[in-house]
Design an enzyme around this catalytic site. Structure first.
Site, PDB file in Angstrom:
ATOM      1  N   TYR A  33      53.867 -26.784 -46.831  1.00 29.62           N
ATOM      2  CA  TYR A  33      54.975 -27.725 -46.901  1.00 29.62           C
ATOM      3  C   TYR A  33      54.484 -29.148 -47.096  1.00 29.62           C
ATOM      4  CZ  TYR A  33      54.232 -29.339 -42.056  1.00 29.62           C
ATOM      5  OH  TYR A  33      53.703 -29.886 -40.916  1.00 29.62           O
ATOM      6  N   ARG A  52      48.350 -33.269 -52.474  1.00 28.17           N
ATOM      7  CA  ARG A  52      47.991 -32.467 -51.290  1.00 28.17           C
ATOM      8  C   ARG A  52      48.645 -31.095 -51.352  1.00 28.17           C
ATOM      9  NH1 ARG A  52      49.100 -34.902 -45.530  1.00 28.17           N
ATOM     10  NH2 ARG A  52      51.243 -34.440 -46.157  1.00 28.17           N
ATOM     11  N   ARG A 100      56.157  -5.755 -45.664  1.00 27.56           N
ATOM     12  CA  ARG A 100      55.197  -6.365 -44.743  1.00 27.56           C
ATOM     13  C   ARG A 100      53.809  -5.728 -44.848  1.00 27.56           C
ATOM     14  NH1 ARG A 100      53.222  -6.160 -39.485  1.00 27.56           N
ATOM     15  NH2 ARG A 100      52.824  -8.230 -38.604  1.00 27.56           N
ATOM     16  N   LYS A 147      48.139 -27.544 -45.241  1.00 24.79           N
ATOM     17  CA  LYS A 147      49.390 -27.917 -44.552  1.00 24.79           C
ATOM     18  C   LYS A 147      50.323 -26.700 -44.527  1.00 24.79           C
ATOM     19  CE  LYS A 147      52.624 -31.835 -44.251  1.00 24.79           C
ATOM     20  NZ  LYS A 147      52.447 -32.113 -42.836  1.00 24.79           N
ATOM     21  N   GLU A 179      43.329 -34.926 -33.892  1.00 23.06           N
ATOM     22  CA  GLU A 179      44.514 -35.666 -34.367  1.00 23.06           C
ATOM     23  C   GLU A 179      45.664 -35.435 -33.386  1.00 23.06           C
ATOM     24  OE1 GLU A 179      45.795 -34.002 -38.164  1.00 23.06           O
ATOM     25  OE2 GLU A 179      45.104 -32.028 -37.536  1.00 23.06           O
ATOM     26  N   LEU A 204      44.405 -32.593 -40.707  1.00 24.25           N
ATOM     27  CA  LEU A 204      45.187 -32.714 -41.939  1.00 24.25           C
ATOM     28  C   LEU A 204      44.822 -34.050 -42.604  1.00 24.25           C
ATOM     29  CD1 LEU A 204      47.471 -31.337 -43.622  1.00 24.25           C
ATOM     30  CD2 LEU A 204      48.933 -33.105 -42.691  1.00 24.25           C
TER      31      LEU A 204
HETATM   32  N1  PDD Z   1      53.222 -34.123 -40.194  1.00 22.10           N
HETATM   33  N2  PDD Z   1      48.296 -34.371 -38.937  1.00 22.10           N
HETATM   34  C1  PDD Z   1      49.180 -33.377 -38.763  1.00 22.10           C
HETATM   35  C2  PDD Z   1      48.784 -32.218 -37.928  1.00 22.10           C
HETATM   36  C3  PDD Z   1      50.464 -33.471 -39.345  1.00 22.10           C
HETATM   37  O1  PDD Z   1      51.357 -32.472 -39.159  1.00 22.10           O
HETATM   38  C4  PDD Z   1      50.816 -34.617 -40.095  1.00 22.10           C
HETATM   39  C5  PDD Z   1      52.141 -34.769 -40.765  1.00 22.10           C
HETATM   40  C6  PDD Z   1      49.845 -35.632 -40.250  1.00 22.10           C
HETATM   41  C7  PDD Z   1      50.120 -36.888 -41.051  1.00 22.10           C
HETATM   42  O2  PDD Z   1      50.179 -36.621 -42.421  1.00 22.10           O
HETATM   43  P1  PDD Z   1      51.066 -37.519 -43.397  1.00 22.10           P
HETATM   44  O3  PDD Z   1      50.627 -38.912 -43.186  1.00 22.10           O
HETATM   45  O4  PDD Z   1      50.725 -37.005 -44.745  1.00 22.10           O
HETATM   46  O5  PDD Z   1      52.506 -37.304 -43.005  1.00 22.10           O
HETATM   47  C8  PDD Z   1      48.596 -35.469 -39.661  1.00 22.10           C
HETATM   48  C9  PDD Z   1      54.498 -34.124 -40.868  1.00 22.10           C
HETATM   49  C10 PDD Z   1      55.098 -35.480 -40.971  1.00 22.10           C
HETATM   50  C11 PDD Z   1      55.418 -33.102 -40.215  1.00 22.10           C
HETATM   51  O6  PDD Z   1      54.935 -32.006 -39.975  1.00 22.10           O
HETATM   52  O7  PDD Z   1      56.602 -33.392 -39.999  1.00 22.10           O
END
Ligand code: PDD
Length: 284
Positions: A33, A52, A100, A147, A179, A204
């Site tokens: 996503y 990405r 599945r 992601k 993170e 990420l």
């Molecule tokens: N989350 N690290 C993780 C684990 C994340 O899920 C996200 C983003 C980020 C920051 O990435 P970016 O700057 O590209 O949004 C770092 C999104 C916003 C979400 O899952 O809603």
């Protein structure tokens, strides 16, 4: 809510949007996503999110039913149909429906769904106050650079933080912060260096992270990409998180220890203003 969402080629009222119970996104989290923020009705760094997305798709041998121009058009159509001026567009690509089996199916039609979320990103009460975080063990899988929609670990840890009276959790692995549950983690040292963990499969590769690094360096600030510990973060001058939905949001307390005077710091405020100004100017 009464949104128009996108499901596999159709724009439908959200109550009418359906996917198969055999969709591998549902059964295996076999899906990736992107969340793109929206300011003034425009997309913030959509090319970065597309790049990405392709990286995530490639790692999982997934394909998308629309090409880049089609994905962009679909995003714009959702903004228009939902009259969204500020918030985000969530887009998910799944491997689609198949009986599945742990092996990827030889052929399946990839699925694509997307929806909008209205949110005040600039006038955010959370950003004005700052957030309190606790540290938790990083219980996620080892390919956090992809992601995927496998988000139960982050979700569980966010709840652990909430139950402890905090706002979010920072993951720690082998003694170092990886993170936040859904954001990248940063500290600002006493001598003014802006520090965030180096890129690897452990985190990420945040689109907001990359933009903040570029804008900070262009403004003459020093950025260091390296791991840091919770103890170093607790002794730092300031700390903050970045993501498409949080932009730059101050962290004011870590594991019960206030940072500085416990209020959002001046460098973080400056970085947030810089990020918002640059993002607004470049959104398209
Ligand atoms: N989350 N690290 C993780 C684990 C994340 O899920 C996200 C983003 C980020 C920051 O990435 P970016 O700057 O590209 O949004 C770092 C999104 C916003 C979400 O899952 O809603």
């Amino acid at each position: 809510m009464n949104r128009i969402v996108y499901v596999n080629g159709d724009y439908l009222p959200e109550a009418d949007a359906k996917i198969s119970v055999f969709d591998r996104g549902f059964l295996f989290a076999d899906a990736v996503y992107e969340v793109t923020s929206v300011l003034d009705g425009r997309l913030v760094d959509f090319p970065g999110h597309l790049a990405r997305l392709h990286r995530s798709l490639g790692a999982l041998e997934l394909t998308t039913p629309l090409d880049d121009a089609g994905l962009e058009e679909m995003h714009r159509e959702l903004l228009k149909r939902n009259r969204l001026t500020e918030g985000a567009v969530y887009m998910q690509v799944t491997r689609g429906a198949a009986d599945r089996d742990f092996a990827y199916p030889a052929s399946s039609e990839p699925g694509l769904v997307a929806f909008t979320q209205a949110k005040a990103l600039i006038e955010s009460p959370t950003a004005a106050k700052g957030i309190r975080v606790i540290s938790v063990q990083d219980i996620r899988w080892a390919r956090r650079d992809i992601k995927t929609t496998q988000l139960l670990g982050p979700s569980m840890c966010k709840m652990i933080a909430k139950k402890a009276g905090a706002d979010d959790a920072w993951f720690v692995e082998e003694g170092f912060v990886t993170e936040g549950t859904s954001n990248n983690a940063w500290i600002i040292t006493a001598d003014g260096a802006i520090v965030t963990r180096n890129l690897s499969a452990a985190i990420l590769h945040g689109i907001t992270r990359a933009a903040v690094m570029t804008y900070a360096e262009a403004a003459g600030m020093r950025v260091e990409e390296r791991p840091f510990t919770i103890a170093e973060a607790q002794g730092a001058a300031e700390a903050f998180i970045t993501s498409a939905s949080a932009f730059v949001t101050p962290v004011v307390e870590i594991d019960g220890v206030p940072l500085g005077d416990g209020a959002p710091g001046p460098v973080t405020k400056r970085l947030r203003e810089l990020y918002i100004a640059e993002s607004r100017a470049r959104a398209s």
